[in-house]
Motif scaffolding. Structure first.
Motif, mmCIF file in Angstrom:
data_model
loop_
_atom_site.group_PDB
_atom_site.id
_atom_site.type_symbol
_atom_site.label_atom_id
_atom_site.label_comp_id
_atom_site.label_asym_id
_atom_site.label_seq_id
_atom_site.Cartn_x
_atom_site.Cartn_y
_atom_site.Cartn_z
ATOM 1 N N ILE A 1 38.144 37.734 38.947
ATOM 2 C CA ILE A 1 38.314 38.444 37.708
ATOM 3 C C ILE A 1 37.665 39.711 37.432
ATOM 4 O O ILE A 1 38.006 40.699 36.856
ATOM 5 C CB ILE A 1 37.679 37.462 36.778
ATOM 6 N N LEU A 2 36.774 40.048 38.512
ATOM 7 C CA LEU A 2 36.113 41.546 38.731
ATOM 8 C C LEU A 2 37.234 42.414 39.135
ATOM 9 O O LEU A 2 36.895 43.657 38.434
ATOM 10 C CB LEU A 2 34.855 41.455 39.515
ATOM 11 N N LYS A 3 38.073 42.088 39.784
ATOM 12 C CA LYS A 3 39.147 42.985 40.257
ATOM 13 C C LYS A 3 39.676 43.886 38.944
ATOM 14 O O LYS A 3 40.226 44.926 39.177
ATOM 15 C CB LYS A 3 39.988 42.600 41.103
ATOM 16 N N LYS A 4 39.803 42.832 37.883
ATOM 17 C CA LYS A 4 40.789 43.402 36.832
ATOM 18 C C LYS A 4 40.022 44.742 36.150
ATOM 19 O O LYS A 4 40.284 45.351 35.547
ATOM 20 C CB LYS A 4 40.658 42.197 35.773
ATOM 21 N N PHE A 5 38.317 44.585 36.131
ATOM 22 C CA PHE A 5 37.730 45.706 35.729
ATOM 23 C C PHE A 5 37.647 46.962 36.636
ATOM 24 O O PHE A 5 37.336 47.913 36.197
ATOM 25 C CB PHE A 5 36.169 45.252 35.711
ATOM 26 N N LEU A 6 38.226 46.760 37.876
ATOM 27 C CA LEU A 6 38.002 47.843 38.953
ATOM 28 C C LEU A 6 39.328 48.369 39.102
ATOM 29 O O LEU A 6 39.542 48.734 40.351
ATOM 30 C CB LEU A 6 37.107 47.261 40.091
ATOM 31 N N ASN A 7 40.542 48.254 38.603
ATOM 32 C CA ASN A 7 41.868 48.457 38.702
ATOM 33 C C ASN A 7 42.163 47.588 40.166
ATOM 34 O O ASN A 7 43.198 48.466 40.962
ATOM 35 C CB ASN A 7 42.093 49.697 38.932
ATOM 36 N N GLY A 8 41.884 46.640 40.367
ATOM 37 C CA GLY A 8 42.467 45.827 41.719
ATOM 38 C C GLY A 8 41.509 46.112 42.897
ATOM 39 O O GLY A 8 41.920 45.705 43.869
ATOM 40 N N SER A 9 40.755 46.730 42.794
ATOM 41 C CA SER A 9 39.804 47.327 43.900
ATOM 42 C C SER A 9 38.923 46.063 44.265
ATOM 43 O O SER A 9 38.460 45.389 43.326
ATOM 44 C CB SER A 9 38.814 48.627 43.700
ATOM 45 N N GLU A 10 38.534 46.061 45.467
ATOM 46 C CA GLU A 10 37.521 44.997 46.034
ATOM 47 C C GLU A 10 36.116 45.009 45.214
ATOM 48 O O GLU A 10 35.463 46.084 45.046
ATOM 49 C CB GLU A 10 37.079 45.004 47.333
ATOM 50 N N ALA A 11 35.715 43.640 44.544
ATOM 51 C CA ALA A 11 34.675 43.704 44.067
ATOM 52 C C ALA A 11 33.632 42.797 44.377
ATOM 53 O O ALA A 11 33.592 41.478 44.129
ATOM 54 C CB ALA A 11 34.872 43.228 42.390
ATOM 55 N N PRO A 12 32.768 42.979 45.494
ATOM 56 C CA PRO A 12 31.858 42.094 46.133
ATOM 57 C C PRO A 12 30.756 41.417 45.516
ATOM 58 O O PRO A 12 29.750 41.856 46.127
ATOM 59 C CB PRO A 12 31.783 42.585 47.872
#
Length: 402
Positions: A275-286
């Protein structure tokens, strides 16, 4: 002539003191009938005198300078609860103590048409203060889950720092100029995931005071705003537990009574990164994070100990980590650790006091691994010993010393 004026002034003061001494006072606390949880900022109104008071963040209220030897109708109201009318006899030169429980109700509203109009009111000293209840937070449209900082975007004078961020600016100030207090203890990093979400779970909140200006002297230290959060104390009558989840976190909450008090424990942990990728335009969110909070309160019942006192031990712990799979990308870690012991004292006169001993710790760390980043470690340790006294006069003025 000067001596006569001094004598006249002294007589006036004595007469005013005698007149006030002949009047009575009503003091009490308002709570939820099902849980015993205090209801902050509720309204208490004496119908016969057309006057009243508002409860503080602990649910306590006091009304002074009441004509004695009469029975009054006391109307107590709070949003989301059934209003209650209580008959109270006020004796001369005495404080009448009350414990009032309100019953929660469901509210159904028909379609409302509101027409703008100008309302002329007297000047108020707390014009920059917004009081936010947990009930109002739950009715505001949310994103992934209820978030207290994202909810501030609906408050006048508050702007978000970005589309994906929970950080906020108040009246043009910077986001690091906002002070966040949890039970009067400073949280130095009140965010998860680099500021995308709040680190404070709404399940543990009982009430919020948000100052956009005109800060009280006892809460200085920031330029833009002060958010003062009061945590719950736990159900004083029944044990209960609940668990819930969202696309981002899983969380649980346990509460119940203990001998002469109550407790609660809440916990929340992220369970997915998708779900965090939705906030970062599909970027990796570790990002991985969790937060834990607890409170244990004990009310004295032994008259030989301390009359009308309450002790509260509370804590808050949060942890954030970024774990990059790439060995050439650095990792980050930061934590908050808060612990406080408070004693709230009610005296026989219209005087309250609160002792607060607290420790707040923040750590931030950069772990370089095989990257070119430099290893860094920042730490803040804050130890506070605080004593506040509040005295309420018959004319409803309040003197605070601390």
């Amino acid at each position: 002539m000067k001596n006569k004026l001094k004598i006249l002034f002294t007589l006036l003061v004595i007469l005013a003191s005698i007149a006030n001494a002949q009047k009575g006072k009503i003091r009490g606390v308002v709570a939820d009938s099902s849980s015993g949880e205090a209801l902050p900022f509720c309204n208490v109104f004496i119908e016969e005198l057309n006057t009243g008071a508002s409860a503080d963040e602990k649910g306590y209220f006091i009304i002074s300078a009441i004509p004695p030897n009469r029975t009054y109708n006391l109307l107590v109201s709070y949003v989301g609860y059934e209003s209650k009318k209580v008959k109270v006899f006020v004796a001369k030169n005495k404080i009448t103590e009350l414990k009032i429980n309100l019953v929660p109700v469901s509210i159904y509203l028909h379609t409302i048409e509101k027409i703008g109009e100008k309302v002329i009111q007297s000047n108020e000293t707390d014009i920059g203060l917004d009081r936010i209840s947990i009930q109002s937070l739950e009715t505001i449209p949310q994103g992934v889950e209820t978030d207290i900082f994202r909810s501030l975007q609906y408050v006048a004078g508050v702007n978000t720092t970005g589309d994906i961020s929970a950080r906020y600016n108040v009246r043009g100030g910077a986001s690091n100029q906002n002070l966040v207090l949890l039970d009067n203890v400073t949280i130095y990093n009140p965010f998860h995931a680099f500021g995308i979400f709040s680190a404070i779970d709404p399940e543990m909140i009982n009430g919020i005071e948000f100052f956009k200006g005109g800060f009280p002297a006892e809460n200085g230290g920031r330029l833009s705003s002060i958010m003062r959060i009061t945590s719950k104390e736990g159900n004083k009558f029944n044990y209960g537990a609940k668990a819930s989840g969202s696309f981002l976190t899983a969380k649980g909450f346990v509460e119940g009574p203990i001998p002469y008090g109550s407790f609660f424990v809440s916990g929340r942990r992220s369970h997915t990164r998708s779900i965090l990728k939705k906030f970062l335009n599909g970027s990796e969110a570790p990002f991985d994070f969790y937060d834990i909070a607890f409170s244990i309160n004990y009310r004295n019942t032994d008259p030989n100990f301390i009359d009308d006192s309450k002790w509260i031990l509370s804590g808050f712990f949060s942890n954030d980590e970024t774990n990059n799979n790439n060995p050439f990308r650095e990792n980050f870690k930061w934590t908050n650790n808060l612990l406080s012991l408070r004693r709230f004292q009610v005296y026989s006169s219209p005087l309250y006091s609160e002792l607060n001993i607290s420790v707040s710790n923040f750590k931030g760390e950069v772990i370089p691994k095989l990257s070119d980043a430099r290893a860094k470690r920042n730490e803040v340790n804050d130890f506070t010993l605080r004593m506040d006294f509040n005295y309420i006069f018959d004319n409803r003025d309040e003197l605070g010393v601390g």
